[in-house]
Design an enzyme around this catalytic site. Structure first.
Site, PDB file in Angstrom:
ATOM      1  N   TYR A  51     -15.351  79.757  43.879  1.00 24.97           N
ATOM      2  CA  TYR A  51     -15.228  78.233  44.087  1.00 24.97           C
ATOM      3  C   TYR A  51     -16.521  77.763  45.270  1.00 24.97           C
ATOM      4  O   TYR A  51     -16.005  76.890  46.027  1.00 24.97           O
ATOM      5  CB  TYR A  51     -13.807  77.866  44.521  1.00 24.97           C
ATOM      6  CG  TYR A  51     -13.021  78.325  43.586  1.00 24.97           C
ATOM      7  CD1 TYR A  51     -12.377  77.749  42.569  1.00 24.97           C
ATOM      8  CD2 TYR A  51     -12.237  79.641  43.953  1.00 24.97           C
ATOM      9  CE1 TYR A  51     -11.373  78.263  41.798  1.00 24.97           C
ATOM     10  CE2 TYR A  51     -10.969  80.085  43.294  1.00 24.97           C
ATOM     11  CZ  TYR A  51     -10.603  79.614  42.089  1.00 24.97           C
ATOM     12  OH  TYR A  51      -9.490  79.998  41.188  1.00 24.97           O
ATOM     13  N   GLU A  72     -19.459  79.081  40.597  1.00 31.38           N
ATOM     14  CA  GLU A  72     -19.191  77.633  40.617  1.00 31.38           C
ATOM     15  C   GLU A  72     -19.300  77.238  39.262  1.00 31.38           C
ATOM     16  O   GLU A  72     -20.269  77.709  38.629  1.00 31.38           O
ATOM     17  CB  GLU A  72     -19.954  76.806  41.732  1.00 31.38           C
ATOM     18  CG  GLU A  72     -19.897  75.463  41.522  1.00 31.38           C
ATOM     19  CD  GLU A  72     -18.427  74.982  41.927  1.00 31.38           C
ATOM     20  OE1 GLU A  72     -17.818  74.223  41.138  1.00 31.38           O
ATOM     21  OE2 GLU A  72     -17.877  75.614  42.941  1.00 31.38           O
ATOM     22  N   ASP A 115     -12.408  79.459  48.479  1.00 27.76           N
ATOM     23  CA  ASP A 115     -12.444  78.023  48.868  1.00 27.76           C
ATOM     24  C   ASP A 115     -12.273  77.311  47.470  1.00 27.76           C
ATOM     25  O   ASP A 115     -12.956  76.463  47.191  1.00 27.76           O
ATOM     26  CB  ASP A 115     -13.798  77.802  49.468  1.00 27.76           C
ATOM     27  CG  ASP A 115     -13.802  76.313  50.140  1.00 27.76           C
ATOM     28  OD1 ASP A 115     -12.811  75.763  50.360  1.00 27.76           O
ATOM     29  OD2 ASP A 115     -14.631  75.855  50.729  1.00 27.76           O
ATOM     30  N   CYS A 142      -7.330  73.746  51.886  1.00 24.90           N
ATOM     31  CA  CYS A 142      -7.139  72.257  52.071  1.00 24.90           C
ATOM     32  C   CYS A 142      -5.441  71.996  51.850  1.00 24.90           C
ATOM     33  O   CYS A 142      -5.095  70.917  52.216  1.00 24.90           O
ATOM     34  CB  CYS A 142      -7.794  71.512  51.620  1.00 24.90           C
ATOM     35  SG  CYS A 142      -7.910  71.201  50.090  1.00 24.90           S
TER      36      CYS A 142
END
Length: 174
Positions: A51, A72, A115, A142
């Site tokens: 990612y 990605e 991530d 997050c």
């Protein structure tokens, strides 16, 4: 404008409007330092940045590893990452969904940086990591709920949780 330029730890990153980048660059530098510290690289490792976005962690870890493969799926982010690789020769960009890119690896990585977006990792990506068994995974998240869900899958496999380190990316906010 089609993109803007940002700097973290002396590296320059091109960021298109459709690409993700941490807006608090001071804390992003702290986060990058923590990731590098917990990777415990000696310079001989193969690292996967899953990612990868615009390649922030891949580029910042490139001088610490033998090779970095950045996975990605966003074409604009891969294009941005390619722009940031000027003079860096040990980073390979793989445009693919992470769960597919991990199954295409010819060599098992020593370390993986995860991530993912707020929704967390795709289950097939976690299963691929359980199969690849890298020595170390550093998971940047997050969203604590999706991270906990993903860690449950990883820790049900060959991995053990060693530490958790919060980083406040938006101090003084809710």
């Amino acid at each position: 404008q089609k993109h803007y330029v940002e700097q973290i730890n002396g590296s320059t990153f091109q960021v298109a409007a459709s690409s993700f980048f941490q807006v608090n660059t001071h804390q992003a530098e702290q986060l990058a330092a923590l990731v590098a510290k917990h990777l415990e690289l000696t310079g001989i490792e193969l690292v996967v940045d899953a990612y990868a976005g615009v390649g922030t962690f891949a580029i910042l870890a490139s001088h610490l590893a033998r090779k970095v493969i950045a996975i990605e799926e966003s074409s604009s982010a891969v294009q941005d990452a390619r722009a940031g690789l000027d003079g860096i020769h040990n980073v390979e960009l793989l445009q693919a969904r992470t769960e597919e890119g991990l199954t295409q690896l010819e060599e098992s990585p020593h370390a993986v940086i995860l991530d993912p977006p707020r929704s967390g990792c795709h289950l097939r990506a976690l299963e691929a990591l359980n199969h690849l068994k890298p020595r170390r995974i550093v998971y940047v998240s997050c969203d604590p709920q999706t991270q906990a869900r993903d860690l449950h899958v990883l820790c049900s496999g060959p991995f053990q949780l060693k530490s958790v380190q919060p980083v406040d990316m938006f101090p003084q906010t809710h």
